[in-house]
Design a protein around this motif. Structure first.
Motif, PDB file in Angstrom:
ATOM      1  N   PHE A  55     -39.337  47.570  41.749  1.00 39.43           N
ATOM      2  CA  PHE A  55     -39.850  48.932  41.639  1.00 39.43           C
ATOM      3  C   PHE A  55     -40.648  49.092  40.347  1.00 39.43           C
ATOM      4  O   PHE A  55     -40.113  48.892  39.254  1.00 39.43           O
ATOM      5  CB  PHE A  55     -38.702  49.939  41.663  1.00 39.43           C
ATOM      6  CG  PHE A  55     -38.039  50.099  43.004  1.00 39.43           C
ATOM      7  CD1 PHE A  55     -38.291  51.205  43.791  1.00 39.43           C
ATOM      8  CD2 PHE A  55     -37.163  49.130  43.481  1.00 39.43           C
ATOM      9  CE1 PHE A  55     -37.677  51.361  45.031  1.00 39.43           C
ATOM     10  CE2 PHE A  55     -36.543  49.278  44.716  1.00 39.43           C
ATOM     11  CZ  PHE A  55     -36.811  50.395  45.495  1.00 39.43           C
ATOM     12  N   LYS A  56     -41.904  49.484  40.474  1.00 41.15           N
ATOM     13  CA  LYS A  56     -42.790  49.656  39.329  1.00 41.15           C
ATOM     14  C   LYS A  56     -42.742  51.088  38.801  1.00 41.15           C
ATOM     15  O   LYS A  56     -42.276  52.002  39.485  1.00 41.15           O
ATOM     16  CB  LYS A  56     -44.238  49.323  39.725  1.00 41.15           C
ATOM     17  CG  LYS A  56     -44.431  47.919  40.288  1.00 41.15           C
ATOM     18  CD  LYS A  56     -45.900  47.536  40.373  1.00 41.15           C
ATOM     19  CE  LYS A  56     -46.652  48.335  41.398  1.00 41.15           C
ATOM     20  NZ  LYS A  56     -48.061  47.878  41.541  1.00 41.15           N
ATOM     21  N   ASP A  57     -43.289  51.267  37.594  1.00 36.85           N
ATOM     22  CA  ASP A  57     -43.445  52.605  37.026  1.00 36.85           C
ATOM     23  C   ASP A  57     -44.793  53.220  37.389  1.00 36.85           C
ATOM     24  O   ASP A  57     -45.047  54.382  37.059  1.00 36.85           O
ATOM     25  CB  ASP A  57     -43.325  52.558  35.499  1.00 36.85           C
ATOM     26  CG  ASP A  57     -41.877  52.429  35.032  1.00 36.85           C
ATOM     27  OD1 ASP A  57     -40.971  52.566  35.877  1.00 36.85           O
ATOM     28  OD2 ASP A  57     -41.659  52.200  33.829  1.00 36.85           O
ATOM     29  N   ASP A  58     -45.655  52.463  38.052  1.00 37.98           N
ATOM     30  CA  ASP A  58     -46.971  52.967  38.426  1.00 37.98           C
ATOM     31  C   ASP A  58     -46.840  54.165  39.354  1.00 37.98           C
ATOM     32  O   ASP A  58     -46.001  54.176  40.261  1.00 37.98           O
ATOM     33  CB  ASP A  58     -47.791  51.880  39.137  1.00 37.98           C
ATOM     34  CG  ASP A  58     -48.096  50.700  38.224  1.00 37.98           C
ATOM     35  OD1 ASP A  58     -47.689  50.737  37.054  1.00 37.98           O
ATOM     36  OD2 ASP A  58     -48.729  49.741  38.697  1.00 37.98           O
ATOM     37  N   MET A  67     -31.786  46.405  37.231  1.00 42.39           N
ATOM     38  CA  MET A  67     -32.339  47.743  36.998  1.00 42.39           C
ATOM     39  C   MET A  67     -33.509  48.076  37.915  1.00 42.39           C
ATOM     40  O   MET A  67     -33.679  49.218  38.337  1.00 42.39           O
ATOM     41  CB  MET A  67     -32.801  47.883  35.545  1.00 42.39           C
ATOM     42  CG  MET A  67     -31.679  47.947  34.530  1.00 42.39           C
ATOM     43  SD  MET A  67     -32.303  47.807  32.839  1.00 42.39           S
ATOM     44  CE  MET A  67     -33.338  49.266  32.751  1.00 42.39           C
ATOM     45  N   ARG A  68     -34.321  47.080  38.223  1.00 40.55           N
ATOM     46  CA  ARG A  68     -35.554  47.341  38.959  1.00 40.55           C
ATOM     47  C   ARG A  68     -35.698  46.569  40.264  1.00 40.55           C
ATOM     48  O   ARG A  68     -36.716  46.687  40.932  1.00 40.55           O
ATOM     49  CB  ARG A  68     -36.777  47.023  38.079  1.00 40.55           C
ATOM     50  CG  ARG A  68     -36.977  48.001  36.932  1.00 40.55           C
ATOM     51  CD  ARG A  68     -38.175  47.626  36.089  1.00 40.55           C
ATOM     52  NE  ARG A  68     -38.346  48.585  35.007  1.00 40.55           N
ATOM     53  CZ  ARG A  68     -39.114  49.654  35.083  1.00 40.55           C
ATOM     54  NH1 ARG A  68     -39.791  49.897  36.175  1.00 40.55           N
ATOM     55  NH2 ARG A  68     -39.210  50.488  34.065  1.00 40.55           N
ATOM     56  N   ASN A 104     -42.799  56.643  33.059  1.00 38.99           N
ATOM     57  CA  ASN A 104     -41.879  55.696  32.433  1.00 38.99           C
ATOM     58  C   ASN A 104     -40.471  55.825  33.010  1.00 38.99           C
ATOM     59  O   ASN A 104     -39.903  56.915  33.052  1.00 38.99           O
ATOM     60  CB  ASN A 104     -41.837  55.922  30.918  1.00 38.99           C
ATOM     61  CG  ASN A 104     -43.109  55.475  30.227  1.00 38.99           C
ATOM     62  OD1 ASN A 104     -43.812  54.597  30.729  1.00 38.99           O
ATOM     63  ND2 ASN A 104     -43.408  56.067  29.086  1.00 38.99           N
ATOM     64  N   GLY A 105     -39.939  54.708  33.450  1.00 37.28           N
ATOM     65  CA  GLY A 105     -38.588  54.684  33.987  1.00 37.28           C
ATOM     66  C   GLY A 105     -38.484  55.031  35.458  1.00 37.28           C
ATOM     67  O   GLY A 105     -37.403  54.984  36.034  1.00 37.28           O
ATOM     68  N   LYS A 106     -39.602  55.365  36.080  1.00 35.94           N
ATOM     69  CA  LYS A 106     -39.578  55.745  37.501  1.00 35.94           C
ATOM     70  C   LYS A 106     -39.005  54.632  38.372  1.00 35.94           C
ATOM     71  O   LYS A 106     -38.217  54.898  39.288  1.00 35.94           O
ATOM     72  CB  LYS A 106     -40.996  56.100  37.971  1.00 35.94           C
ATOM     73  CG  LYS A 106     -41.097  56.427  39.459  1.00 35.94           C
ATOM     74  CD  LYS A 106     -42.494  56.911  39.821  1.00 35.94           C
ATOM     75  CE  LYS A 106     -43.495  55.783  39.927  1.00 35.94           C
ATOM     76  NZ  LYS A 106     -43.301  54.972  41.156  1.00 35.94           N
ATOM     77  N   GLY A 107     -39.390  53.393  38.078  1.00 34.66           N
ATOM     78  CA  GLY A 107     -38.917  52.285  38.896  1.00 34.66           C
ATOM     79  C   GLY A 107     -37.415  52.123  38.844  1.00 34.66           C
ATOM     80  O   GLY A 107     -36.773  51.854  39.863  1.00 34.66           O
ATOM     81  N   VAL A 108     -36.838  52.314  37.656  1.00 33.04           N
ATOM     82  CA  VAL A 108     -35.386  52.209  37.504  1.00 33.04           C
ATOM     83  C   VAL A 108     -34.687  53.298  38.308  1.00 33.04           C
ATOM     84  O   VAL A 108     -33.724  53.045  39.036  1.00 33.04           O
ATOM     85  CB  VAL A 108     -35.004  52.311  36.013  1.00 33.04           C
ATOM     86  CG1 VAL A 108     -33.476  52.324  35.848  1.00 33.04           C
ATOM     87  CG2 VAL A 108     -35.609  51.158  35.223  1.00 33.04           C
TER      88      VAL A 108
END
Length: 259
Positions: free
Chosen positions: A28-31, A76-77, A44-48
């Motif tokens: 999972f990316k933060d994009d 985490m991701r 920031n942190g969206k992927g987590v």
């Protein structure tokens, strides 16, 4: 551990070769993207957060007998998933008018729909994911009639469950997107739920204030995207009150650990 071979990269996730045949690792990316990737940014942190939220929801769906591609979360991701043949159809389930249906039909956003509506969109970024009908799906062979019955039935089951889950924590499920895939046992294929379920693909409103708690905050330049995603995770019991938010930013997390 050495990075495995990349299979595919999408707007919000990367798929890597899995440790066993028939498996993949979903990262999972933060994009963040909107309007068919015409708008791009980072949360920031969206992927987590999406990894945890999607894991939680898919696990609960498995408990009620909804078949999914999810196997387990790895870190985490990343999560381990079954490799599927994706059906090239995005399934949108709508309970309240918002987004494109309000624009197309002139319905005021926030209007409760007379009944739950299921819409289908052809998965093709170059074409802008156009809306399609059952007739298009049958004519072009994107899915069989039996598969579409299974998809519609699963979509309604997921909607019923999620409406109750989110209502229990004070969130209204306005609409959401689902994707499905085929897995094969010899020559027999069956439909299972794939992709993810997170604030990236759901419209989630606070039931008291109608405050948006999803990617619409990014789409509409409302700000507070990270806080909204964190609040969804908190209400679902996945993020303790007062948690250190820095751990949600992987780069900061690595620096803090001296990597």
């Amino acid at each position: 551990m050495a990075r495995r071979r990349q299979i595919y990269e999408g707007k919000a996730k990367i798929l890597y070769e899995g440790p066993e045949p028939g498996t993949l690792i979903q990262y999972f990316k933060d994009d963040a993207t909107a309007f068919n990737a015409q708008k791009k940014g980072t949360i920031n942190g969206k992927g987590v957060l999406n990894n945890r939220i999607s894991e939680h929801i898919f696990t609960l769906l498995d408990h009620i007998g909804v078949p999914t591609h999810f196997i387990r979360r790895l870190n985490m991701r990343e999560q381990l998933i079954r490799q599927v043949e994706i059906v090239p159809i995005e399934v949108v389930v709508r309970n309240v008018a918002a987004g494109s249906i309000s624009t197309r039909l002139g319905i005021e956003e926030g209007t409760k729909l007379p009944r739950t509506i299921i819409e289908y969109y052809y998965k093709d970024d170059a074409l802008g994911d156009p809306m399609i009908s059952d007739e298009h799906i049958a004519a072009f062979g994107w899915a069989s009639q039996e598969e579409m019955h299974d998809i519609a039935d699963l979509a309604i089951r997921v909607n019923d469950f999620l409406c109750g889950l989110f209502a229990g924590v004070g969130i209204r499920l306005v609409d959401f997107k689902l994707e499905f895939g085929r897995i094969f046992d010899n020559d027999f294929g069956r439909i299972i739920l794939a992709d993810e379920i997170s604030p990236d693909g759901c419209r989630l409103w606070d039931m008291e204030t109608n405050e948006k708690m999803d990617k619409d905050r990014f789409r509409r330049d409302l700000g507070g995207e990270v806080e909204a995603y964190q609040e969804v995770a908190r209400r679902l019991g996945l993020l303790p009150e007062g948690a250190d938010n820095a751990v949600l930013d992987l780069e900061k997390h690595r620096k803090n650990r001296g990597k």
